[in-house]
Design an enzyme around this catalytic site. Structure first.
Site, mmCIF file in Angstrom:
data_model
loop_
_atom_site.group_PDB
_atom_site.id
_atom_site.type_symbol
_atom_site.label_atom_id
_atom_site.label_comp_id
_atom_site.label_asym_id
_atom_site.label_seq_id
_atom_site.Cartn_x
_atom_site.Cartn_y
_atom_site.Cartn_z
ATOM 1 N N LYS A 593 11.570 32.085 21.680
ATOM 2 C CA LYS A 593 10.873 31.341 20.817
ATOM 3 C C LYS A 593 11.715 30.555 19.621
ATOM 4 O O LYS A 593 11.286 29.975 18.957
ATOM 5 C CB LYS A 593 9.803 32.270 19.992
ATOM 6 C CG LYS A 593 9.098 32.885 20.968
ATOM 7 C CD LYS A 593 8.152 33.910 20.108
ATOM 8 C CE LYS A 593 7.202 34.917 21.267
ATOM 9 N NZ LYS A 593 5.900 34.024 21.630
ATOM 10 N N LYS A 701 -4.147 27.578 16.589
ATOM 11 C CA LYS A 701 -4.734 27.913 15.176
ATOM 12 C C LYS A 701 -4.471 26.882 14.131
ATOM 13 O O LYS A 701 -5.109 26.830 13.192
ATOM 14 C CB LYS A 701 -4.658 29.298 14.968
ATOM 15 C CG LYS A 701 -5.220 30.311 15.814
ATOM 16 C CD LYS A 701 -4.541 31.811 15.697
ATOM 17 C CE LYS A 701 -5.067 32.523 17.008
ATOM 18 N NZ LYS A 701 -4.218 33.757 17.241
HETATM 19 C C1 26W Z 1 6.173 45.268 28.113
HETATM 20 C C2 26W Z 1 5.684 44.388 29.441
HETATM 21 C C3 26W Z 1 5.107 43.233 28.727
HETATM 22 C C4 26W Z 1 5.244 42.279 29.520
HETATM 23 C C5 26W Z 1 4.531 41.012 29.174
HETATM 24 C C6 26W Z 1 4.338 43.254 27.564
HETATM 25 C C7 26W Z 1 3.637 42.018 27.159
HETATM 26 C C8 26W Z 1 3.670 40.974 28.077
HETATM 27 C C9 26W Z 1 2.667 39.771 27.656
HETATM 28 C C10 26W Z 1 2.544 39.056 28.868
HETATM 29 C C11 26W Z 1 3.477 39.149 26.806
HETATM 30 C C12 26W Z 1 2.528 38.086 25.966
HETATM 31 O O1 26W Z 1 1.864 38.362 25.181
HETATM 32 N N1 26W Z 1 2.535 36.735 26.527
HETATM 33 C C13 26W Z 1 1.714 35.664 25.723
HETATM 34 O O2 26W Z 1 0.577 35.356 25.968
HETATM 35 C C14 26W Z 1 -0.117 34.650 25.292
HETATM 36 C C15 26W Z 1 -1.454 34.563 25.650
HETATM 37 O O3 26W Z 1 -1.864 34.092 27.001
HETATM 38 C C16 26W Z 1 0.424 33.329 25.541
HETATM 39 O O4 26W Z 1 -0.112 32.437 24.424
HETATM 40 C C17 26W Z 1 1.977 33.381 25.145
HETATM 41 O O5 26W Z 1 2.714 32.041 25.234
HETATM 42 C C18 26W Z 1 2.699 34.793 25.852
HETATM 43 O O6 26W Z 1 4.008 34.742 25.495
#
Ligand code: 26W
Length: 852
Positions: A593, A701
């Site tokens: 990011k 947002k």
């Molecule tokens: C611990 C494993 C793990 C792996 C992936 C935990 C959490 C994740 C998520 C996929 C991370 C996440 O929040 N991704 C975000 O999802 C949002 C909703 O779609 C997007 O807007 C973001 O770009 C994305 O990083």
């Protein structure tokens, strides 16, 4: 792990929980007229409200008004609103049950809900009545609202998206149940000690949570461990069964999900883990009371805490337990309690589609197979037909390290039957691959759900892709990269499986609630329908050139800044100067990011003033606000937080800047803070390396609240820029293909340092100890990582970013032009409503229409 159950031992009736939840209602036919009517809605005049509120205060809190604490008052107010919603909730459930329509089962390990009271008041149109009624009691609504502790049951974007989606489904009359985990501790509370992040447990339940309805009597049993065995059934067929070693109970906690002014109230059902009676009784009977209590604690650990890792899976046993726990509870709940008795499960997909929010709930796939085969007697092919039509998978990332892989050793130990089923699915799937691509053995190996290195493990994204009717990314660019780079073999095999649904955000919380003044202005101009039909914001376009509208728009921005200033003063002791360009970067801290790029910009401005290359009066008055939590084990992210805080301290104290540059980093950024921060922002920082941010939702947002974006061509920024137009968006940096090209050529960050004097000066200033009381090594980790590795190419995009910031400043100097662009951002981003996302899911993935 405590040894609590003999393999194969069935629980005696008196040890089992009363899970006979199919027996509803009284034993004999009721004769009182009220007994068959649904609860009435309290007549909500101001008077009625006051009566109900005081009644709740007296009977629920057990206090008189004069002796009540703010917490009592808040809880009584919450109950009053809940009571009002109750009749609608019961009615929604009755209607849905009767209509026997397809339901959306949203399976998500995270829901980042934010505070509930404000949303409930808005959805029921009770704001004015509550405010007036409370005034008559000598109370102040905002004070009571501020008492609420938000349920932080998510990490970031993925969890907040789930919360927006369930809000939209309720508002659009879509029958849906959100399923998840009721973590006792949500995302940690972030504090800073000497500028370093220190995590504190989030005790969101400590003062009571009025929004939940526990149903311990409807608890569900979830098994773990043990082994499998084959046997021959009564029909002479060879079958398999799982002999688990231990189990826990899942207690459902229901939450209301009120639609906006439509009388619908959907359900969010979060599961809490509890020890089974069998769990402790057996040990208790053996005479070890202390061990019995320990066993109880062991079981309850499962829903104890949200893992604070955002995007780097740790492969922890407890996390897999959490995933299976909530998914097993949810499937059981839907099959046993939401479907009518005797429903033919061959037709399951007519009644449910389970949307998998990333891979976290993917273990639901083998679980449904297991239930159908081992419990319902389905053959494999029959079970697979049903299973593969009941799931769809949303991927939320592109980072390879974020894709979950569970070791087969762990899976086999915890869920032996599920591992067998996964092997079974993989074997049949690879047959299909070999048939479609004869002779292409490498392809079959690549596509296997079972990875062999560095240890044998199950690639959960592959399993989800094979089992899902559809696979979607969360913004156009992301979906394209998902197809072409992450899952290319799969998209060649099944091109029609892949689709895109661009994320959205709920306009109720993030515009109507968070920005009441702007909402009023919009409604004055175009009427109030935009709240549920956000594309109508287009009708604001003509107002962009209207000086009176511009003036009101600017006044509102100033008012929102003042509101933020007041909040940060009392919340954090931070003093925001007035009249500054408010430049905001809020999101999880992650290298991709590139908070470090934002920091280099700040340090560079400072360095230019110190070295005299920039006259202080030429500095655009600017306050940069950061908000970011780092995963507790993510060293680089934590060091970056430390550096930001140290830079802030030095810059904020340096009088040579004449107060024209300030850096604020309020701790513990969360939904509640976002609601105040976003409406105040002028500039939205969306500066990830192109191809890394799946979508982003903060970006939406900000634009909807009239901030201009400085951003890369990444995630949903691409679509935001296309919609608002290049003139109203500050684009910088490499495009995704350029990133790929530079990566292939070999990226050497050091060469940017050597050839760019401004960049060199900024990095050298950090290395000089300027921000670390002369300690030249305090930030070696961050600086040397940038100089020698810089996986996300911050140095390559530095100059382009600096140039874009100069364009920001030039535009900001022309107040009318800036305001015009800000209004056009609002007018042109109605597309990013989560209502539109839900419509896309309904059409492209769920194939169902809202229930009227
Ligand atoms: C611990 C494993 C793990 C792996 C992936 C935990 C959490 C994740 C998520 C996929 C991370 C996440 O929040 N991704 C975000 O999802 C949002 C909703 O779609 C997007 O807007 C973001 O770009 C994305 O990083």
């Amino acid at each position: 792990m405590p040894d609590i159950a003999q393999p194969g031992r069935t629980l005696p009736a008196d040890e089992s929980p009363n899970t006979d939840t199919r027996t509803y209602g009284p034993a004999s036919t009721p004769t009182h007229p009220l007994a068959t009517a649904p609860v009435g809605t309290p007549p909500f005049s101001v008077d009625g409200f006051v009566r109900e509120f005081l009644h709740e205060l007296n009977t629920n809190q057990g206090v008189t008004l004069s002796r009540s604490s703010v917490n009592d008052q808040y809880l009584a107010l919450a109950s009053t609103v809940k009571n009002y919603l109750m009749a609608r909730w019961l009615e929604t459930n009755r209607k849905t049950r009767e209509a026997k329509v397809k339901t959306i089962g949203y399976l998500s390990a995270e829901y980042l809900l934010g505070r509930q009271l404000g949303n409930a008041l808005l959805a029921t149109d009770l704001n004015d009545i509550a405010r007036q009624g409370l005034e008559l009691c000598g109370l102040d609504l905002p004070t009571l609202r501020a008492q609420e502790v938000e349920p932080g049951l998510g990490n970031g974007g993925l969890g907040r998206l789930a919360a927006c989606f369930i809000d939209s489904m309720a508002t659009m009359d879509v029958p849906s149940i959100g399923y998840g985990i009721r973590y006792e501790y949500g995302i940690f509370r972030q504090t800073f000690v000497d500028g370093r992040q220190v995590e504190q447990p989030d005790t969101w339940l400590a003062l009571g949570s009025p929004w939940e309805f526990p149903h311990p009597e409807a608890a569900v049993r979830v098994d773990f461990g043990g082994h499998t065995e084959t046997y021959v059934d009564d029909d002479g067929r060879e079958r398999c069964r799982w002999i688990p070693a231990w189990n826990v109970l899942g207690v459902p906690y229901n939450y209301m999900v009120p639609g906006y002014l439509n009388g619908r109230v959907n359900t969010l059902r979060l599961w809490s883990a509890q020890a089974t009676k069998a769990f402790d009784l057996q040990i208790f009977n053996a005479g070890d009371y202390a061990q019995a209590v320990r066993a109880q604690t062991f079981a309850e650990n499962i829903s104890k805490v949200l893992y604070p890792e955002d995007s780097t899976p740790q492969g922890k046993e407890l996390r897999l337990q959490q995933q299976y726990f909530f998914v097993a509870c949810s499937l059981r709940d839907f099959l046993d309690n939401e479907l009518e008795e005797g429903f033919d499960l061959h037709h399951l997909s007519e009644r449910i589609i389970f949307q998998l929010n990333d891979t976290h709930p993917v273990i639901a796939v083998p679980e449904l197979m297991r239930i159908l085969m081992d419990e319902k007697g389905f053959e494999w092919e029959e079970a697979w037909e049903v299973t593969k039509s009941c799931f769809a998978y949303t991927c939320h990332t592109l980072l390879p390290e974020a894709l979950e892989v569970w070791s087969t050793e762990l899976l086999g130990r915890l869920l032996p039957r599920h591992l067998e089923i996964i092997f079974g699915i993989n074997e049949r799937f690879l047959k299909e691959v070999r048939a479609a691509f004869p002779g292409d053995e490498m392809r079959a190996r690549r596509m296997s759900m079972i990875a062999e290195y560095p240890e044998q493990g199950v690639r959960m994204a592959y399993l989800a892709t094979v089992a899902g009717t559809k696979v979607n990314g969360v913004a156009e660019l992301h979906s394209q990269l998902l197809r072409d780079k992450v899952l290319p073999d799969f998209s060649q095999l099944w091109p029609d499986k892949f689709t895109n649904v661009t994320n959205g955000v709920t306009p109720r919380r993030f515009v109507r609630m968070a920005n009441p003044k702007l909402s009023e202005l919009i409604t004055d101009a175009i009427g109030s329908n935009w709240v549920t039909d956000l594309e109508r914001l287009k009708e604001l376009e003509p107002y962009a050139d209207d000086p009176e509208f511009q003036a009101r728009f600017s006044e509102i921005k100033a008012w929102n800044k003042k509101r933020l200033t007041d909040l940060l003063r009392q919340r954090d002791g931070i003093d925001l100067p007035s009249g500054h360009l408010l430049d905001v970067m809020v999101k999880r801290l992650h290298e991709y990011k590139r908070q470090s790029l934002k920091l280099l910009h700040i340090v560079s401005l400072y360095e230019r003033v110190l070295s005299g290359t920039l006259a202080v009066e030429d500095l655009t008055p600017r306050t940069v606000v950061f908000g970011a939590k780092a995963a507790p084990g993510y060293r680089m992210a934590k060091d970056t937080i430390h550096l930001i805080n140290k830079v802030a301290k030095v810059i904020n104290a340096d009088e040579r800047l004449e107060g024209r540059l300030k850096v604020a980093f309020p701790a513990n950024y969360n939904v509640t803070l976002a609601e105040k921060l976003i409406p105040a922002a002028d500039l939205s920082e969306q500066i990830s390396l192109a191809g890394m941010e799946a979508s982003g939702t903060g970006n939406m947002k900000f634009a909807l609240n009239g901030a201009l974006t400085i951003g890369t061509d990444d995630g949903a920024n691409v679509e935001i820029r296309r919609l608002v137009g290049d003139k109203h968006f500050f684009l910088f940096g490499m495009s995704e293909p350029e990133v790929a090209e530079l990566g292939a050529k070999g990226y050497t960050p050091g060469s940017y340092y050597e050839s760019n004097p401004q960049l060199k000066a900024a990095l050298d200033l950090i290395l000089s100890g300027e921000f670390s009381e002369g300690d030249r090594h305090m930030f070696d980790s961050v600086v040397y990582n940038l100089l020698h590795q810089d996986r996300f190419m911050a140095l390559a995009d530095f100059q382009s970013y600096i140039d874009a910031q100069a364009r920001v400043e030039a535009k900001y100097a022309d107040e009318a032009a800036w305001t015009r662009s800000a209004i056009l951002n609002v007018a042109r981003t109605g597309y990013f409503s989560s209502d539109r996302s839900m419509r896309d899911y309904l059409q492209r993935i769920w194939h169902t229409t809202p229930m009227i």
